[in-house]
Write a protein that holds these residues in place. Sequence first.
Motif, PDB file in Angstrom:
ATOM      1  N   LEU A 132      -3.009  -5.465   3.696  1.00 45.70           N
ATOM      2  CA  LEU A 132      -3.384  -4.191   4.304  1.00 45.70           C
ATOM      3  C   LEU A 132      -2.995  -3.027   3.391  1.00 45.70           C
ATOM      4  O   LEU A 132      -3.759  -2.075   3.226  1.00 45.70           O
ATOM      5  CB  LEU A 132      -2.716  -4.042   5.669  1.00 45.70           C
ATOM      6  N   ASP A 133      -1.785  -3.086   2.839  1.00 42.95           N
ATOM      7  CA  ASP A 133      -1.309  -2.065   1.909  1.00 42.95           C
ATOM      8  C   ASP A 133      -0.700  -2.771   0.710  1.00 42.95           C
ATOM      9  O   ASP A 133       0.165  -3.636   0.863  1.00 42.95           O
ATOM     10  CB  ASP A 133      -0.227  -1.183   2.558  1.00 42.95           C
ATOM     11  N   GLU A 134      -1.153  -2.398  -0.485  1.00 44.28           N
ATOM     12  CA  GLU A 134      -0.610  -2.993  -1.708  1.00 44.28           C
ATOM     13  C   GLU A 134       0.840  -2.569  -1.900  1.00 44.28           C
ATOM     14  O   GLU A 134       1.261  -1.512  -1.420  1.00 44.28           O
ATOM     15  CB  GLU A 134      -1.429  -2.553  -2.924  1.00 44.28           C
ATOM     16  N   ALA A 135       1.601  -3.374  -2.621  1.00 45.76           N
ATOM     17  CA  ALA A 135       2.979  -3.040  -2.947  1.00 45.76           C
ATOM     18  C   ALA A 135       2.997  -1.914  -3.979  1.00 45.76           C
ATOM     19  O   ALA A 135       2.136  -1.853  -4.862  1.00 45.76           O
ATOM     20  CB  ALA A 135       3.705  -4.268  -3.489  1.00 45.76           C
ATOM     21  N   VAL A 136       3.986  -1.050  -3.867  1.00 35.23           N
ATOM     22  CA  VAL A 136       4.159   0.034  -4.825  1.00 35.23           C
ATOM     23  C   VAL A 136       5.285  -0.377  -5.767  1.00 35.23           C
ATOM     24  O   VAL A 136       6.411  -0.617  -5.334  1.00 35.23           O
ATOM     25  CB  VAL A 136       4.501   1.361  -4.116  1.00 35.23           C
ATOM     26  N   VAL A 137       4.947  -0.467  -7.071  1.00 37.66           N
ATOM     27  CA  VAL A 137       5.908  -0.911  -8.080  1.00 37.66           C
ATOM     28  C   VAL A 137       6.270   0.271  -8.969  1.00 37.66           C
ATOM     29  O   VAL A 137       5.392   0.996  -9.454  1.00 37.66           O
ATOM     30  CB  VAL A 137       5.318  -2.066  -8.926  1.00 37.66           C
ATOM     31  N   ALA A 138       7.571   0.439  -9.186  1.00 33.38           N
ATOM     32  CA  ALA A 138       8.044   1.526 -10.045  1.00 33.38           C
ATOM     33  C   ALA A 138       7.806   1.164 -11.512  1.00 33.38           C
ATOM     34  O   ALA A 138       7.444   0.030 -11.840  1.00 33.38           O
ATOM     35  CB  ALA A 138       9.524   1.778  -9.788  1.00 33.38           C
ATOM     36  N   ALA A 139       8.027   2.116 -12.405  1.00 34.04           N
ATOM     37  CA  ALA A 139       7.802   1.912 -13.839  1.00 34.04           C
ATOM     38  C   ALA A 139       8.724   0.849 -14.417  1.00 34.04           C
ATOM     39  O   ALA A 139       8.357   0.133 -15.346  1.00 34.04           O
ATOM     40  CB  ALA A 139       7.997   3.230 -14.582  1.00 34.04           C
ATOM     41  N   ASP A 140       9.929   0.702 -13.829  1.00 34.09           N
ATOM     42  CA  ASP A 140      10.869  -0.289 -14.350  1.00 34.09           C
ATOM     43  C   ASP A 140      10.632  -1.678 -13.748  1.00 34.09           C
ATOM     44  O   ASP A 140      11.372  -2.609 -14.023  1.00 34.09           O
ATOM     45  CB  ASP A 140      12.315   0.155 -14.112  1.00 34.09           C
ATOM     46  N   GLY A 141       9.638  -1.845 -12.918  1.00 32.17           N
ATOM     47  CA  GLY A 141       9.281  -3.148 -12.362  1.00 32.17           C
ATOM     48  C   GLY A 141       9.876  -3.440 -10.991  1.00 32.17           C
ATOM     49  O   GLY A 141       9.597  -4.479 -10.412  1.00 32.17           O
ATOM     50  N   THR A 142      10.683  -2.528 -10.460  1.00 34.77           N
ATOM     51  CA  THR A 142      11.232  -2.741  -9.112  1.00 34.77           C
ATOM     52  C   THR A 142      10.200  -2.341  -8.076  1.00 34.77           C
ATOM     53  O   THR A 142       9.362  -1.475  -8.302  1.00 34.77           O
ATOM     54  CB  THR A 142      12.524  -1.916  -8.915  1.00 34.77           C
ATOM     55  N   ILE A 143      10.286  -2.986  -6.934  1.00 32.06           N
ATOM     56  CA  ILE A 143       9.332  -2.710  -5.858  1.00 32.06           C
ATOM     57  C   ILE A 143       9.875  -1.571  -5.003  1.00 32.06           C
ATOM     58  O   ILE A 143      10.942  -1.686  -4.400  1.00 32.06           O
ATOM     59  CB  ILE A 143       9.101  -3.978  -5.000  1.00 32.06           C
ATOM     60  N   GLU A 144       9.138  -0.473  -4.980  1.00 37.22           N
ATOM     61  CA  GLU A 144       9.534   0.670  -4.154  1.00 37.22           C
ATOM     62  C   GLU A 144       9.123   0.461  -2.708  1.00 37.22           C
ATOM     63  O   GLU A 144       9.851   0.795  -1.788  1.00 37.22           O
ATOM     64  CB  GLU A 144       8.903   1.957  -4.693  1.00 37.22           C
ATOM     65  N   LYS A 145       7.938  -0.081  -2.519  1.00 33.29           N
ATOM     66  CA  LYS A 145       7.433  -0.335  -1.160  1.00 33.29           C
ATOM     67  C   LYS A 145       6.766  -1.711  -1.183  1.00 33.29           C
ATOM     68  O   LYS A 145       5.810  -1.915  -1.938  1.00 33.29           O
ATOM     69  CB  LYS A 145       6.430   0.756  -0.770  1.00 33.29           C
ATOM     70  N   PRO A 146       7.236  -2.651  -0.361  1.00 32.26           N
ATOM     71  CA  PRO A 146       6.618  -3.984  -0.361  1.00 32.26           C
ATOM     72  C   PRO A 146       5.224  -3.942   0.257  1.00 32.26           C
ATOM     73  O   PRO A 146       4.868  -3.021   0.988  1.00 32.26           O
ATOM     74  CB  PRO A 146       7.570  -4.817   0.489  1.00 32.26           C
ATOM     75  N   GLU A 147       4.448  -4.961  -0.056  1.00 31.71           N
ATOM     76  CA  GLU A 147       3.093  -5.001   0.492  1.00 31.71           C
ATOM     77  C   GLU A 147       3.132  -5.290   1.989  1.00 31.71           C
ATOM     78  O   GLU A 147       4.057  -5.918   2.501  1.00 31.71           O
ATOM     79  CB  GLU A 147       2.250  -6.061  -0.221  1.00 31.71           C
ATOM     80  N   ASN A 148       2.123  -4.816   2.659  1.00 30.23           N
ATOM     81  CA  ASN A 148       1.958  -5.058   4.088  1.00 30.23           C
ATOM     82  C   ASN A 148       0.740  -5.966   4.222  1.00 30.23           C
ATOM     83  O   ASN A 148      -0.365  -5.585   3.839  1.00 30.23           O
ATOM     84  CB  ASN A 148       1.749  -3.734   4.817  1.00 30.23           C
ATOM     85  N   ALA A 149       0.970  -7.187   4.743  1.00 33.40           N
ATOM     86  CA  ALA A 149      -0.127  -8.151   4.780  1.00 33.40           C
ATOM     87  C   ALA A 149      -0.062  -8.991   6.047  1.00 33.40           C
ATOM     88  O   ALA A 149       1.006  -9.197   6.624  1.00 33.40           O
ATOM     89  CB  ALA A 149      -0.060  -9.065   3.557  1.00 33.40           C
TER      90      ALA A 149
END
Length: 135
Positions: A59-76
């Motif tokens: 439903l919502d893609e994961a948001v990944v920061a520039a350093d590779g950490t996940i800021e917001k996990p995906e919603n599925a």
Amino acid sequence: MFKEFKEFIMTGNVIDLAVAVILAGAIGLVVSGFVADVAMPIVGHFAGGLDFADLKVVLDEAVVAADGTIEKPENAIRYGKWINSIINLITVGLVLFIIVKAYNKTKKPEPVVEEAPKGPSEIDLLTEIRDALKK
């Protein structure tokens, strides 16, 4: 009163129920392992290498920061895990059905007790006494 309660609690049906609950828990774990580790890889192989647990609608893609950490996990919606659960439920039900059928074959049928013929009712006896006193 405690004696009657104890006899009621210790009847065969209550013990059978307790054994069934414990057995179902143990069988459930075994069957869950079988479904996850044996059956689903076989089904996935014949489905073109598909792993049902990975099936999902994002439903919502994961948001990944520039350093590779996940800021917001995906919603599925993970419907693949739900499919695995349904297959697991059907398999557990089938195994328990087979166990109960085998157990019922080992139980001896209870003998049928014929009721003694009933005598005259109280009203019939009182009517006979009344008629005998009238004479």
